[in-house]
Design a protein around this motif. Structure first.
Motif, PDB file in Angstrom:
ATOM      1  N   LEU A 199       8.665  39.638  24.299  1.00  0.00           N
ATOM      2  CA  LEU A 199       8.536  39.694  25.757  1.00  0.00           C
ATOM      3  C   LEU A 199       9.188  40.980  26.239  1.00  0.00           C
ATOM      4  O   LEU A 199      10.353  41.251  25.921  1.00  0.00           O
ATOM      5  CB  LEU A 199       9.232  38.494  26.392  1.00  0.00           C
ATOM      6  CG  LEU A 199       8.697  37.134  25.964  1.00  0.00           C
ATOM      7  CD1 LEU A 199       9.642  36.032  26.378  1.00  0.00           C
ATOM      8  CD2 LEU A 199       7.315  36.897  26.557  1.00  0.00           C
ATOM      9  N   THR A 201       9.068  43.883  29.712  1.00  0.00           N
ATOM     10  CA  THR A 201       8.495  44.364  30.978  1.00  0.00           C
ATOM     11  C   THR A 201       9.181  45.670  31.336  1.00  0.00           C
ATOM     12  O   THR A 201      10.414  45.768  31.240  1.00  0.00           O
ATOM     13  CB  THR A 201       8.735  43.330  32.108  1.00  0.00           C
ATOM     14  OG1 THR A 201       8.107  42.103  31.751  1.00  0.00           O
ATOM     15  CG2 THR A 201       8.163  43.815  33.435  1.00  0.00           C
ATOM     16  N   GLY A 207      10.892  41.487  37.511  1.00  0.00           N
ATOM     17  CA  GLY A 207      11.040  40.523  38.605  1.00  0.00           C
ATOM     18  C   GLY A 207       9.748  40.156  39.316  1.00  0.00           C
ATOM     19  O   GLY A 207       9.766  39.557  40.386  1.00  0.00           O
ATOM     20  N   GLY A 209       7.324  38.347  37.779  1.00  0.00           N
ATOM     21  CA  GLY A 209       6.734  37.195  37.092  1.00  0.00           C
ATOM     22  C   GLY A 209       5.900  37.559  35.871  1.00  0.00           C
ATOM     23  O   GLY A 209       5.288  36.688  35.240  1.00  0.00           O
ATOM     24  N   ALA A 211       6.701  38.574  32.749  1.00  0.00           N
ATOM     25  CA  ALA A 211       7.104  37.978  31.456  1.00  0.00           C
ATOM     26  C   ALA A 211       6.684  36.516  31.401  1.00  0.00           C
ATOM     27  O   ALA A 211       6.202  36.033  30.366  1.00  0.00           O
ATOM     28  CB  ALA A 211       8.608  38.120  31.249  1.00  0.00           C
ATOM     29  N   LEU A 212       6.850  35.809  32.518  1.00  0.00           N
ATOM     30  CA  LEU A 212       6.443  34.401  32.536  1.00  0.00           C
ATOM     31  C   LEU A 212       4.929  34.275  32.328  1.00  0.00           C
ATOM     32  O   LEU A 212       4.474  33.474  31.508  1.00  0.00           O
ATOM     33  CB  LEU A 212       6.811  33.758  33.886  1.00  0.00           C
ATOM     34  CG  LEU A 212       8.299  33.556  34.185  1.00  0.00           C
ATOM     35  CD1 LEU A 212       8.467  32.917  35.554  1.00  0.00           C
ATOM     36  CD2 LEU A 212       8.925  32.672  33.112  1.00  0.00           C
ATOM     37  N   ASN A 239      21.697  37.276  25.941  1.00  0.00           N
ATOM     38  CA  ASN A 239      20.471  37.787  26.573  1.00  0.00           C
ATOM     39  C   ASN A 239      20.014  36.773  27.629  1.00  0.00           C
ATOM     40  O   ASN A 239      19.129  35.956  27.431  1.00  0.00           O
ATOM     41  CB  ASN A 239      19.375  38.028  25.530  1.00  0.00           C
ATOM     42  CG  ASN A 239      18.196  38.822  26.117  1.00  0.00           C
ATOM     43  OD1 ASN A 239      18.021  38.877  27.331  1.00  0.00           O
ATOM     44  ND2 ASN A 239      17.408  39.431  25.250  1.00  0.00           N
ATOM     45  N   ARG A 248      12.199  28.765  31.483  1.00  0.00           N
ATOM     46  CA  ARG A 248      11.119  28.598  32.480  1.00  0.00           C
ATOM     47  C   ARG A 248       9.770  28.348  31.798  1.00  0.00           C
ATOM     48  O   ARG A 248       8.875  27.751  32.376  1.00  0.00           O
ATOM     49  CB  ARG A 248      11.037  29.840  33.379  1.00  0.00           C
ATOM     50  CG  ARG A 248      12.210  29.995  34.321  1.00  0.00           C
ATOM     51  CD  ARG A 248      11.963  29.280  35.657  1.00  0.00           C
ATOM     52  NE  ARG A 248      11.225  30.121  36.586  1.00  0.00           N
ATOM     53  CZ  ARG A 248      10.042  29.843  37.108  1.00  0.00           C
ATOM     54  NH1 ARG A 248       9.423  28.742  36.767  1.00  0.00           N
ATOM     55  NH2 ARG A 248       9.470  30.662  37.958  1.00  0.00           N
TER      56      ARG A 248
HETATM   57  C1  LIG Z   1      13.490  39.728  29.815  1.00  0.00           C
HETATM   58  C2  LIG Z   1      12.301  40.439  30.441  1.00  0.00           C
HETATM   59  C3  LIG Z   1      11.126  40.359  29.484  1.00  0.00           C
HETATM   60  C4  LIG Z   1      11.960  39.755  31.790  1.00  0.00           C
HETATM   61  O1  LIG Z   1      10.780  40.368  32.308  1.00  0.00           O
HETATM   62  P1  LIG Z   1      10.285  40.174  33.821  1.00  0.00           P
HETATM   63  O2  LIG Z   1       8.826  40.464  33.864  1.00  0.00           O
HETATM   64  O3  LIG Z   1      11.152  40.942  34.733  1.00  0.00           O
HETATM   65  O4  LIG Z   1      10.550  38.617  34.049  1.00  0.00           O
HETATM   66  P2  LIG Z   1       9.915  37.700  35.177  1.00  0.00           P
HETATM   67  O5  LIG Z   1       9.726  38.483  36.446  1.00  0.00           O
HETATM   68  O6  LIG Z   1       8.727  36.988  34.634  1.00  0.00           O
HETATM   69  O7  LIG Z   1      11.103  36.689  35.416  1.00  0.00           O
HETATM   70  C5  LIG Z   1      11.146  35.452  34.750  1.00  0.00           C
HETATM   71  C6  LIG Z   1      12.418  34.708  35.108  1.00  0.00           C
HETATM   72  O8  LIG Z   1      13.529  35.341  34.484  1.00  0.00           O
HETATM   73  C7  LIG Z   1      14.475  35.728  35.446  1.00  0.00           C
HETATM   74  N1  LIG Z   1      15.022  37.021  35.070  1.00  0.00           N
HETATM   75  C8  LIG Z   1      14.337  38.160  34.780  1.00  0.00           C
HETATM   76  N2  LIG Z   1      15.203  39.142  34.484  1.00  0.00           N
HETATM   77  C9  LIG Z   1      16.444  38.607  34.587  1.00  0.00           C
HETATM   78  C10 LIG Z   1      17.753  39.123  34.392  1.00  0.00           C
HETATM   79  N3  LIG Z   1      17.960  40.385  34.032  1.00  0.00           N
HETATM   80  N4  LIG Z   1      18.793  38.274  34.546  1.00  0.00           N
HETATM   81  C11 LIG Z   1      18.606  36.991  34.884  1.00  0.00           C
HETATM   82  N5  LIG Z   1      17.383  36.433  35.102  1.00  0.00           N
HETATM   83  C12 LIG Z   1      16.330  37.250  34.953  1.00  0.00           C
HETATM   84  C13 LIG Z   1      13.712  35.815  36.746  1.00  0.00           C
HETATM   85  O9  LIG Z   1      14.546  35.616  37.852  1.00  0.00           O
HETATM   86  C14 LIG Z   1      12.695  34.721  36.591  1.00  0.00           C
HETATM   87  O10 LIG Z   1      13.209  33.443  36.879  1.00  0.00           O
HETATM   88  P3  LIG Z   1      12.876  32.727  38.275  1.00  0.00           P
HETATM   89  O11 LIG Z   1      11.403  32.769  38.419  1.00  0.00           O
HETATM   90  O12 LIG Z   1      13.419  31.346  38.086  1.00  0.00           O
HETATM   91  O13 LIG Z   1      13.577  33.531  39.308  1.00  0.00           O
HETATM   92  C15 LIG Z   1      12.636  41.933  30.748  1.00  0.00           C
HETATM   93  O14 LIG Z   1      13.814  41.990  31.515  1.00  0.00           O
HETATM   94  C16 LIG Z   1      12.823  42.797  29.514  1.00  0.00           C
HETATM   95  O15 LIG Z   1      11.888  43.464  29.080  1.00  0.00           O
HETATM   96  N6  LIG Z   1      14.046  42.795  28.937  1.00  0.00           N
HETATM   97  C17 LIG Z   1      14.339  43.584  27.751  1.00  0.00           C
HETATM   98  C18 LIG Z   1      13.664  43.013  26.501  1.00  0.00           C
HETATM   99  C19 LIG Z   1      14.142  41.641  26.122  1.00  0.00           C
HETATM  100  O16 LIG Z   1      15.325  41.346  26.097  1.00  0.00           O
HETATM  101  N7  LIG Z   1      13.167  40.776  25.796  1.00  0.00           N
HETATM  102  C20 LIG Z   1      13.444  39.437  25.358  1.00  0.00           C
HETATM  103  C21 LIG Z   1      13.590  39.379  23.883  1.00  0.00           C
HETATM  104  S1  LIG Z   1      12.054  38.997  23.064  1.00  0.00           S
END
Ligand SMILES: CC(C)(COP(=O)(O)OP(=O)(O)OC[C@H]1O[C@@H](n2cnc3c(N)ncnc32)[C@H](O)[C@@H]1OP(=O)(O)O)[C@@H](O)C(=O)NCCC(=O)NCCS
Length: 274
Positions: A199, A201, A207, A209, A211-212, A239, A248
């Motif tokens: 996953l 983004t 933020g 949605g 990743a979801l 993490n 989620r």
């Molecule tokens: C983790 C990651 C994939 C989230 O991507 P994103 O597209 O911003 O996530 P979403 O917008 O779909 O958010 C999904 C949920 O996670 C929460 N979330 C996203 N980033 C967050 C953060 N840094 N801290 C806490 N919660 C977070 C959101 O609030 C949301 O929850 P909610 O709907 O209940 O509010 C992104 O931050 C990333 O690329 N991180 C680095 C790589 C990583 O660690 N990947 C996971 C390992 S496989």
């Protein structure tokens, strides 16, 4: 499905990462018949730290530079870690998050209810996906420090697997996810379980949605294309974002840990991915 011995497989990352992926593909070609070997597109691993498994693990780490143990009971963890660290390996512990009975329902609800940003289209990769699209997917993953799995797994041409990528209106990949089969299909306990993850983004699209939506899409695509309904992912302690996304998406942590074992001299930093 082809045999994994393609002399020029589609791989991404720096030369060191591609070398690890190339070895993983070759190792899978050699070990795919073993009931205890696992593979989802990075390195071949083992299911459990029993004596035969640990013997196989040492060979895998010597030849690939890296291998993982999927199911390490809490009661055995300290002993296994101490033994392997004594042998000079670098270990990373991941919490094992597993899907439940309603995970696919949760995934369906996410896809139905969370609106995709207006400028974004989502593609689930397969044999016909353009190389540039796959390269874009891998690039998002690499941009946040997550190692992309091998191309034939993202395309589902070597074993069941999918990649999911979100492209903006300029064709720039902004988010990705993936899933792939894991253990030998004949393994009664783990044969139906798929790895899920990668996953990522881009920070300027965080933020929204993505990743979801992409994570849920990866699970639904595995169910539709390959009949896979059970998923796991490894989450490193601390993490929080990953834990949030996994929760989620209907996954929950179990007690047994996943250990990644690296020959530190083969991989800078002693770690394969986040
Ligand atoms: C983790 C990651 C994939 C989230 O991507 P994103 O597209 O911003 O996530 P979403 O917008 O779909 O958010 C999904 C949920 O996670 C929460 N979330 C996203 N980033 C967050 C953060 N840094 N801290 C806490 N919660 C977070 C959101 O609030 C949301 O929850 P909610 O709907 O209940 O509010 C992104 O931050 C990333 O690329 N991180 C680095 C790589 C990583 O660690 N990947 C996971 C390992 S496989």
């Amino acid at each position: 499905m082809t045999g994994g011995t393609d002399p020029q497989p589609e791989l991404f990352g720096n030369p060191e990462q591609r070398a690890v992926l190339r070895k993983g593909l070759a190792m899978h070609a050699l070990t795919r018949h073993l009931p205890d070997a696992t593979y989802y597109g990075r390195g071949v691993g083992i299911l459990r730290p029993d004596p035969a498994g640990l013997e196989l693990l040492r060979s895998l780490v010597t030849l690939q530079g890296v291998a993982n143990i999927y199911d390490v009971p809490e009661g055995q963890r300290q002993t296994v870690v101490a033994e392997l660290e004594d042998q000079g390996y670098s270990l990373t512990r991941y919490a094992n998050w597993l899907s439940g009975a309603d995970t696919l329902t949760v995934a369906r609800r996410i896809v139905d209810e969370i609106p995709l940003p207006e400028d974004v289209t989502v593609t689930v990769t397969d044999a016909g996906t353009a190389h540039t699209t796959l390269a874009g997917l891998a690039d998002v993953s690499l941009s946040v420090g997550v190692m992309p799995i091998a191309g034939p797994i993202l395309r589902g041409t070597l074993k069941p697997g999918v990649g999911v990528v979100a492209l903006d209106r300029d064709g720039r990949a902004v988010s990705c996810a993936a899933a792939a089969s894991f253990a030998h299909p004949g393994n009664t306990e783990f044969g139906g379980l798929a790895w899920w993850g990668m996953l990522a983004t881009r920070s300027d699209r965080g933020g929204q949605g993505l990743a979801l939506i992409l994570g849920a899409t990866a699970m639904l695509a595995m169910a539709e294309r390959f009949g896979v309904t059970r998923f796991f992912t490894g989450v490193q302690q601390g993490n929080i974002a990953s834990e949030k996304v996994c929760g989620r998406c209907g996954l929950a942590p179990v007690e047994n840990a996943i250990l990644t074992v690296v020959d530190a001299s083969a991989l800078e930093g002693g770690k394969l991915t986040k």
